[in-house]
Design an enzyme around this catalytic site. Structure first.
Site, PDB file in Angstrom:
ATOM      1  N   ASP A   1      -3.793   8.236   7.930  1.00  0.00           N
ATOM      2  CA  ASP A   1      -4.571   7.293   8.730  1.00  0.00           C
ATOM      3  C   ASP A   1      -3.628   6.589   9.698  1.00  0.00           C
ATOM      4  OD1 ASP A   1      -3.179   5.485   7.134  1.00  0.00           O
ATOM      5  OD2 ASP A   1      -4.913   4.965   5.890  1.00  0.00           O
TER       6      ASP A   1
ATOM      7  N   HIS B   1      -0.462   5.301   7.002  1.00  0.00           N
ATOM      8  CA  HIS B   1       0.082   5.928   5.798  1.00  0.00           C
ATOM      9  C   HIS B   1       0.230   7.442   5.937  1.00  0.00           C
ATOM     10  CE1 HIS B   1      -2.298   2.312   4.684  1.00  0.00           C
ATOM     11  NE2 HIS B   1      -1.235   2.043   3.955  1.00  0.00           N
TER      12      HIS B   1
ATOM     13  N   SER C   1       0.802  -1.227   0.000  1.00  0.00           N
ATOM     14  CA  SER C   1       0.000   0.000   0.000  1.00  0.00           C
ATOM     15  C   SER C   1       0.833   1.276   0.000  1.00  0.00           C
ATOM     16  CB  SER C   1      -0.937   0.013   1.219  1.00  0.00           C
ATOM     17  OG  SER C   1      -0.201  -0.025   2.429  1.00  0.00           O
TER      18      SER C   1
END
Length: 356
Positions: A332, A335, A51
Protein backbone atom coordinates in the site's frame (compact mmCIF):
# COMPACT_ATOMS: atom_id res chain seq x y z
CA UNK A 1 3.30 4.07 9.09
CA UNK A 2 -0.38 4.23 8.63
CA UNK A 3 -3.10 6.49 7.24
CA UNK A 4 -3.29 9.56 5.10
CA UNK A 5 -1.90 11.60 8.00
CA UNK A 6 1.63 10.67 6.91
CA UNK A 7 1.15 12.72 3.75
CA UNK A 8 1.23 15.88 5.89
CA UNK A 9 4.60 14.86 7.28
CA UNK A 10 6.14 13.93 3.96
CA UNK A 11 4.88 17.04 2.21
CA UNK A 12 6.52 19.30 4.76
CA UNK A 13 9.56 17.11 5.22
CA UNK A 14 10.50 17.72 1.59
CA UNK A 15 11.35 21.28 2.65
CA UNK A 16 13.89 20.23 5.26
CA UNK A 17 17.31 21.73 4.48
CA UNK A 18 20.46 19.68 4.11
CA UNK A 19 22.12 22.15 6.47
CA UNK A 20 20.45 20.38 9.37
CA UNK A 21 22.53 17.27 8.67
CA UNK A 22 25.94 16.75 10.26
CA UNK A 23 28.57 18.21 7.97
CA UNK A 24 25.85 19.51 5.65
CA UNK A 25 25.26 16.17 3.92
CA UNK A 26 23.75 12.77 4.52
CA UNK A 27 25.86 9.70 5.03
CA UNK A 28 25.01 6.70 2.90
CA UNK A 29 26.11 4.55 5.81
CA UNK A 30 24.19 6.38 8.53
CA UNK A 31 22.44 3.23 9.65
CA UNK A 32 25.61 1.23 10.15
CA UNK A 33 25.52 -1.58 12.68
CA UNK A 34 26.80 -1.39 16.23
CA UNK A 35 29.39 -3.77 17.63
CA UNK A 36 29.66 -7.47 16.82
CA UNK A 37 27.60 -9.73 19.03
CA UNK A 38 28.65 -12.97 20.62
CA UNK A 39 26.70 -15.95 19.35
CA UNK A 40 23.29 -16.05 21.00
CA UNK A 41 20.43 -18.48 20.50
CA UNK A 42 17.19 -16.75 21.52
CA UNK A 43 14.29 -18.92 22.61
CA UNK A 44 11.81 -16.05 22.50
CA UNK A 45 11.32 -12.71 20.75
CA UNK A 46 9.64 -9.68 22.29
CA UNK A 47 8.56 -7.13 19.70
CA UNK A 48 7.86 -3.40 20.17
CA UNK A 49 6.96 -0.72 17.65
CA UNK A 50 4.38 0.24 15.04
CA UNK A 51 2.70 -1.14 11.90
CA UNK A 52 6.01 -2.39 10.51
CA UNK A 53 5.95 -5.09 13.20
CA UNK A 54 2.28 -5.25 14.25
CA UNK A 55 0.79 -8.71 13.67
CA UNK A 56 -2.67 -8.08 15.11
CA UNK A 57 -2.71 -5.61 18.01
CA UNK A 58 -4.45 -2.70 16.27
CA UNK A 59 -8.25 -2.87 16.83
CA UNK A 60 -10.31 -3.99 13.88
CA UNK A 61 -12.35 -0.77 14.03
CA UNK A 62 -9.21 1.38 13.60
CA UNK A 63 -7.15 -0.62 11.16
CA UNK A 64 -7.13 -1.30 7.43
CA UNK A 65 -5.04 -4.38 8.26
CA UNK A 66 -8.24 -6.21 9.23
CA UNK A 67 -9.90 -5.42 5.90
CA UNK A 68 -9.86 -7.21 2.55
CA UNK A 69 -7.50 -7.45 0.62
CA UNK A 70 -4.92 -7.43 3.46
CA UNK A 71 -3.63 -10.91 4.25
CA UNK A 72 -4.49 -12.39 0.85
CA UNK A 73 -1.08 -14.04 0.46
CA UNK A 74 -0.82 -15.11 4.11
CA UNK A 75 -2.80 -16.35 5.96
CA UNK A 76 -5.39 -16.02 3.18
CA UNK A 77 -7.58 -13.46 4.94
CA UNK A 78 -7.11 -10.18 6.87
CA UNK A 79 -5.33 -10.95 10.16
CA UNK A 80 -3.95 -7.65 11.41
CA UNK A 81 -0.74 -7.45 9.40
CA UNK A 82 -0.20 -4.31 7.32
CA UNK A 83 0.68 -6.28 4.20
CA UNK A 84 -0.64 -8.97 1.92
CA UNK A 85 1.28 -11.53 3.94
CA UNK A 86 4.23 -12.08 6.24
CA UNK A 87 6.28 -9.17 7.54
CA UNK A 88 9.79 -8.75 8.98
CA UNK A 89 9.15 -10.34 12.39
CA UNK A 90 7.62 -13.43 10.76
CA UNK A 91 10.68 -13.91 8.56
CA UNK A 92 13.12 -13.30 11.41
CA UNK A 93 11.35 -15.74 13.73
CA UNK A 94 11.30 -18.43 11.07
CA UNK A 95 15.01 -17.94 10.36
CA UNK A 96 15.71 -18.44 14.07
CA UNK A 97 13.62 -21.59 14.15
CA UNK A 98 10.86 -19.94 16.20
CA UNK A 99 7.19 -19.17 15.75
CA UNK A 100 6.22 -15.54 15.21
CA UNK A 101 5.31 -14.14 18.66
CA UNK A 102 1.66 -13.93 19.65
CA UNK A 103 0.16 -10.40 19.57
CA UNK A 104 -0.39 -9.01 23.08
CA UNK A 105 -4.04 -8.33 22.30
CA UNK A 106 -4.70 -12.04 21.67
CA UNK A 107 -2.66 -13.35 24.60
CA UNK A 108 -5.64 -14.76 26.51
CA UNK A 109 -6.67 -16.84 23.51
CA UNK A 110 -3.21 -18.29 22.86
CA UNK A 111 -2.21 -21.72 24.15
CA UNK A 112 0.92 -22.01 26.30
CA UNK A 113 2.75 -23.76 23.47
CA UNK A 114 2.62 -20.50 21.47
CA UNK A 115 3.35 -18.13 24.36
CA UNK A 116 6.71 -19.81 24.83
CA UNK A 117 7.94 -18.00 21.70
CA UNK A 118 7.54 -14.54 23.24
CA UNK A 119 5.06 -11.76 22.54
CA UNK A 120 4.44 -8.94 20.06
CA UNK A 121 3.45 -5.59 21.59
CA UNK A 122 3.78 -3.51 18.37
CA UNK A 123 0.74 -1.40 17.50
CA UNK A 124 0.03 0.30 14.17
CA UNK A 125 0.33 4.09 14.10
CA UNK A 126 2.29 4.47 17.34
CA UNK A 127 5.74 5.83 18.01
CA UNK A 128 8.29 6.78 20.62
CA UNK A 129 6.08 9.62 21.89
CA UNK A 130 2.32 10.09 21.65
CA UNK A 131 1.18 10.15 18.02
CA UNK A 132 -2.12 10.49 16.18
CA UNK A 133 -2.86 6.89 17.15
CA UNK A 134 -4.64 6.04 20.38
CA UNK A 135 -2.51 2.92 20.73
CA UNK A 136 0.27 2.49 23.30
CA UNK A 137 3.55 4.25 22.54
CA UNK A 138 6.89 2.52 22.97
CA UNK A 139 7.16 3.26 26.69
CA UNK A 140 3.66 1.88 27.29
CA UNK A 141 4.43 -1.25 25.28
CA UNK A 142 7.51 -1.88 27.40
CA UNK A 143 5.38 -1.42 30.51
CA UNK A 144 2.99 -4.07 29.20
CA UNK A 145 5.79 -6.61 29.19
CA UNK A 146 7.08 -5.43 32.55
CA UNK A 147 3.64 -5.93 34.09
CA UNK A 148 3.43 -9.48 32.77
CA UNK A 149 6.84 -10.27 34.27
CA UNK A 150 6.19 -8.55 37.60
CA UNK A 151 2.96 -10.42 38.25
CA UNK A 152 4.47 -13.66 37.00
CA UNK A 153 1.34 -14.49 35.06
CA UNK A 154 2.99 -15.24 31.72
CA UNK A 155 6.74 -14.60 31.71
CA UNK A 156 9.58 -14.63 34.23
CA UNK A 157 12.87 -12.77 34.39
CA UNK A 158 14.53 -16.00 33.28
CA UNK A 159 12.40 -15.92 30.12
CA UNK A 160 13.76 -12.48 29.30
CA UNK A 161 17.38 -13.55 29.62
CA UNK A 162 16.94 -16.06 26.80
CA UNK A 163 15.05 -13.64 24.56
CA UNK A 164 15.75 -11.19 21.76
CA UNK A 165 14.03 -7.79 21.71
CA UNK A 166 13.09 -6.23 18.36
CA UNK A 167 12.13 -2.55 18.17
CA UNK A 168 10.85 -0.85 15.01
CA UNK A 169 9.51 2.69 14.78
CA UNK A 170 8.89 3.88 11.24
CA UNK A 171 8.33 7.63 11.52
CA UNK A 172 4.90 8.20 13.09
CA UNK A 173 6.42 10.60 15.64
CA UNK A 174 7.34 13.01 12.86
CA UNK A 175 3.95 12.76 11.23
CA UNK A 176 2.25 13.59 14.52
CA UNK A 177 4.69 16.42 15.31
CA UNK A 178 3.94 18.31 12.11
CA UNK A 179 0.23 17.50 12.10
CA UNK A 180 0.00 19.04 15.59
CA UNK A 181 1.59 22.28 14.40
CA UNK A 182 5.27 21.64 15.03
CA UNK A 183 7.54 24.06 13.16
CA UNK A 184 10.03 23.10 10.47
CA UNK A 185 12.86 24.97 12.15
CA UNK A 186 12.35 22.92 15.30
CA UNK A 187 12.09 19.61 13.47
CA UNK A 188 15.81 18.67 13.67
CA UNK A 189 15.84 19.18 17.46
CA UNK A 190 12.67 17.11 17.61
CA UNK A 191 14.38 14.32 15.67
CA UNK A 192 17.12 14.48 18.28
CA UNK A 193 14.55 14.18 21.06
CA UNK A 194 12.94 11.19 19.36
CA UNK A 195 16.25 9.36 19.09
CA UNK A 196 17.20 10.29 22.66
CA UNK A 197 13.91 8.89 23.99
CA UNK A 198 14.31 5.82 21.80
CA UNK A 199 17.70 5.26 23.46
CA UNK A 200 16.03 5.53 26.88
CA UNK A 201 13.50 2.91 25.79
CA UNK A 202 16.20 0.57 24.52
CA UNK A 203 18.04 0.90 27.82
CA UNK A 204 14.81 0.13 29.73
CA UNK A 205 14.30 -3.04 27.70
CA UNK A 206 17.84 -4.17 28.43
CA UNK A 207 17.51 -3.33 32.12
CA UNK A 208 14.50 -5.65 32.35
CA UNK A 209 16.83 -8.54 31.58
CA UNK A 210 16.81 -8.91 27.79
CA UNK A 211 20.41 -9.41 26.76
CA UNK A 212 20.03 -8.61 23.07
CA UNK A 213 18.16 -5.51 21.92
CA UNK A 214 17.82 -4.92 18.16
CA UNK A 215 16.46 -1.64 16.79
CA UNK A 216 15.54 -0.98 13.18
CA UNK A 217 17.05 1.96 11.33
CA UNK A 218 14.49 4.20 9.66
CA UNK A 219 13.60 3.08 6.14
CA UNK A 220 13.91 5.59 3.24
CA UNK A 221 10.66 7.51 3.75
CA UNK A 222 11.26 9.40 0.53
CA UNK A 223 10.67 6.17 -1.37
CA UNK A 224 7.26 5.45 0.12
CA UNK A 225 4.49 5.47 -2.50
CA UNK A 226 2.66 8.17 -0.57
CA UNK A 227 5.39 10.58 -1.69
CA UNK A 228 6.50 9.05 -5.01
CA UNK A 229 2.95 9.18 -6.40
CA UNK A 230 3.74 12.84 -7.19
CA UNK A 231 6.11 11.70 -9.94
CA UNK A 232 4.08 8.63 -11.00
CA UNK A 233 6.07 6.33 -8.69
CA UNK A 234 9.27 6.87 -10.66
CA UNK A 235 11.74 8.41 -8.20
CA UNK A 236 12.45 8.68 -4.48
CA UNK A 237 12.61 12.10 -2.86
CA UNK A 238 16.26 12.74 -1.99
CA UNK A 239 15.54 15.57 0.45
CA UNK A 240 13.26 13.40 2.55
CA UNK A 241 15.82 10.60 2.49
CA UNK A 242 18.58 12.99 3.56
CA UNK A 243 16.52 13.87 6.63
CA UNK A 244 16.06 10.15 7.29
CA UNK A 245 19.85 9.82 7.22
CA UNK A 246 19.98 12.44 9.98
CA UNK A 247 17.72 10.27 12.15
CA UNK A 248 19.77 7.16 11.39
CA UNK A 249 23.06 8.93 12.04
CA UNK A 250 21.85 9.97 15.48
CA UNK A 251 20.58 6.45 16.12
CA UNK A 252 23.98 5.01 15.25
CA UNK A 253 25.62 7.34 17.76
CA UNK A 254 23.04 6.53 20.43
CA UNK A 255 23.47 2.77 20.06
CA UNK A 256 27.26 3.10 20.18
CA UNK A 257 26.96 5.05 23.42
CA UNK A 258 24.59 2.48 24.93
CA UNK A 259 27.07 -0.29 24.20
CA UNK A 260 29.92 1.79 25.58
CA UNK A 261 28.00 2.60 28.76
CA UNK A 262 27.13 -1.05 29.26
CA UNK A 263 30.82 -1.96 28.78
CA UNK A 264 29.81 -4.35 26.03
CA UNK A 265 29.63 -4.45 22.26
CA UNK A 266 27.04 -7.18 22.44
CA UNK A 267 23.94 -5.67 24.07
CA UNK A 268 22.45 -3.37 21.42
CA UNK A 269 22.60 -3.43 17.65
CA UNK A 270 20.96 -1.77 14.67
CA UNK A 271 19.08 -3.66 11.97
CA UNK A 272 19.91 -1.63 8.90
CA UNK A 273 16.59 -1.58 7.07
CA UNK A 274 17.63 1.50 5.10
CA UNK A 275 20.35 -0.01 2.92
CA UNK A 276 18.45 -3.11 1.75
CA UNK A 277 15.35 -1.01 1.02
CA UNK A 278 17.47 1.22 -1.21
CA UNK A 279 19.24 -1.76 -2.80
CA UNK A 280 16.03 -3.57 -3.67
CA UNK A 281 14.31 -0.44 -4.94
CA UNK A 282 17.34 0.34 -7.10
CA UNK A 283 17.45 -3.29 -8.27
CA UNK A 284 21.07 -3.57 -7.14
CA UNK A 285 20.54 -6.11 -4.40
CA UNK A 286 18.10 -8.71 -5.70
CA UNK A 287 19.87 -9.65 -8.91
CA UNK A 288 16.75 -9.80 -11.08
CA UNK A 289 13.80 -7.80 -12.29
CA UNK A 290 11.35 -9.15 -9.75
CA UNK A 291 9.97 -5.68 -9.05
CA UNK A 292 9.53 -4.07 -12.42
CA UNK A 293 8.05 -0.87 -10.94
CA UNK A 294 9.25 -1.11 -7.33
CA UNK A 295 7.91 2.27 -6.17
CA UNK A 296 4.36 1.57 -7.31
CA UNK A 297 2.10 -0.05 -4.69
CA UNK A 298 0.05 -3.13 -5.42
CA UNK A 299 -3.05 -1.79 -3.64
CA UNK A 300 -4.14 1.83 -4.06
CA UNK A 301 -7.28 3.87 -3.42
CA UNK A 302 -9.16 5.08 -6.48
CA UNK A 303 -8.66 8.67 -5.29
CA UNK A 304 -6.86 10.59 -2.54
CA UNK A 305 -9.76 10.21 -0.10
CA UNK A 306 -9.58 6.42 -0.26
CA UNK A 307 -6.88 3.91 0.62
CA UNK A 308 -6.28 0.19 0.20
CA UNK A 309 -9.23 -1.67 1.72
CA UNK A 310 -11.65 1.27 1.56
CA UNK A 311 -15.28 0.82 0.61
CA UNK A 312 -18.01 3.40 0.09
CA UNK A 313 -21.30 3.65 2.03
CA UNK A 314 -22.81 0.94 -0.12
CA UNK A 315 -19.85 -1.37 0.45
CA UNK A 316 -18.44 -0.97 -3.05
CA UNK A 317 -14.69 -1.42 -3.37
CA UNK A 318 -12.87 1.93 -3.65
CA UNK A 319 -9.37 0.63 -4.33
CA UNK A 320 -7.50 -1.14 -7.08
CA UNK A 321 -5.36 -4.19 -6.44
CA UNK A 322 -2.63 -5.63 -8.67
CA UNK A 323 -3.08 -9.17 -9.95
CA UNK A 324 0.20 -10.46 -8.50
CA UNK A 325 1.45 -9.09 -5.15
CA UNK A 326 4.60 -11.19 -5.58
CA UNK A 327 5.67 -8.81 -8.35
CA UNK A 328 5.27 -5.68 -6.18
CA UNK A 329 7.63 -4.38 -3.51
CA UNK A 330 5.08 -2.11 -1.84
CA UNK A 331 1.67 -3.34 -0.81
CA UNK A 332 0.00 0.00 0.00
CA UNK A 333 1.16 3.60 0.41
CA UNK A 334 3.44 2.76 3.32
CA UNK A 335 4.15 -0.96 3.74
CA UNK A 336 6.02 -3.64 1.76
CA UNK A 337 4.40 -6.77 0.40
CA UNK A 338 5.45 -10.16 1.70
CA UNK A 339 7.68 -10.40 -1.38
CA UNK A 340 9.13 -6.98 -0.58
CA UNK A 341 9.90 -7.92 3.01
CA UNK A 342 11.42 -11.18 1.84
CA UNK A 343 13.71 -9.34 -0.61
CA UNK A 344 14.83 -7.01 2.20
CA UNK A 345 15.33 -9.87 4.64
CA UNK A 346 17.43 -11.85 2.18
CA UNK A 347 19.89 -8.96 2.12
CA UNK A 348 19.82 -8.71 5.92
CA UNK A 349 19.76 -12.38 6.81
CA UNK A 350 23.40 -13.45 6.77
CA UNK A 351 24.75 -10.47 8.67
CA UNK A 352 21.78 -10.25 11.02
CA UNK A 353 21.79 -13.89 12.09
CA UNK A 354 25.53 -13.71 12.54
CA UNK A 355 25.06 -10.86 15.00
CA UNK A 356 22.30 -12.51 17.01
Amino acid sequence: MEGQKLIVFLSFFCLLLFSFLPGGQASSHAAAHGGRLHRFHPKKIFVFGDSYSDTGNTPKSDSSAWKVPYGTTFPGKPAGRFSDGRILIDLLARALGLRSPVPYKWMKYAPDRLLKYGMNFAHGGTGVFETLSTGPNLTAQIHQLSSLVNNGSVFTTEDLQSALALVTVAGNDYSAYLAKGGSLQDLPPFITSVVNQLAVNLKSIHAMGLKRVAVGALQPLGCLPTITFANSFQQCNSTVNAAVDFHNSLLQQAVAKLNNDSHSNSSYFIIDLHSPFISVLNKTGNGDDQFETPLKPCCLGVSAEYSCGSVDKEGAKMYRECSNPEAAFFWDLFHPTQAGWNAVFQLLKSNLLGRI
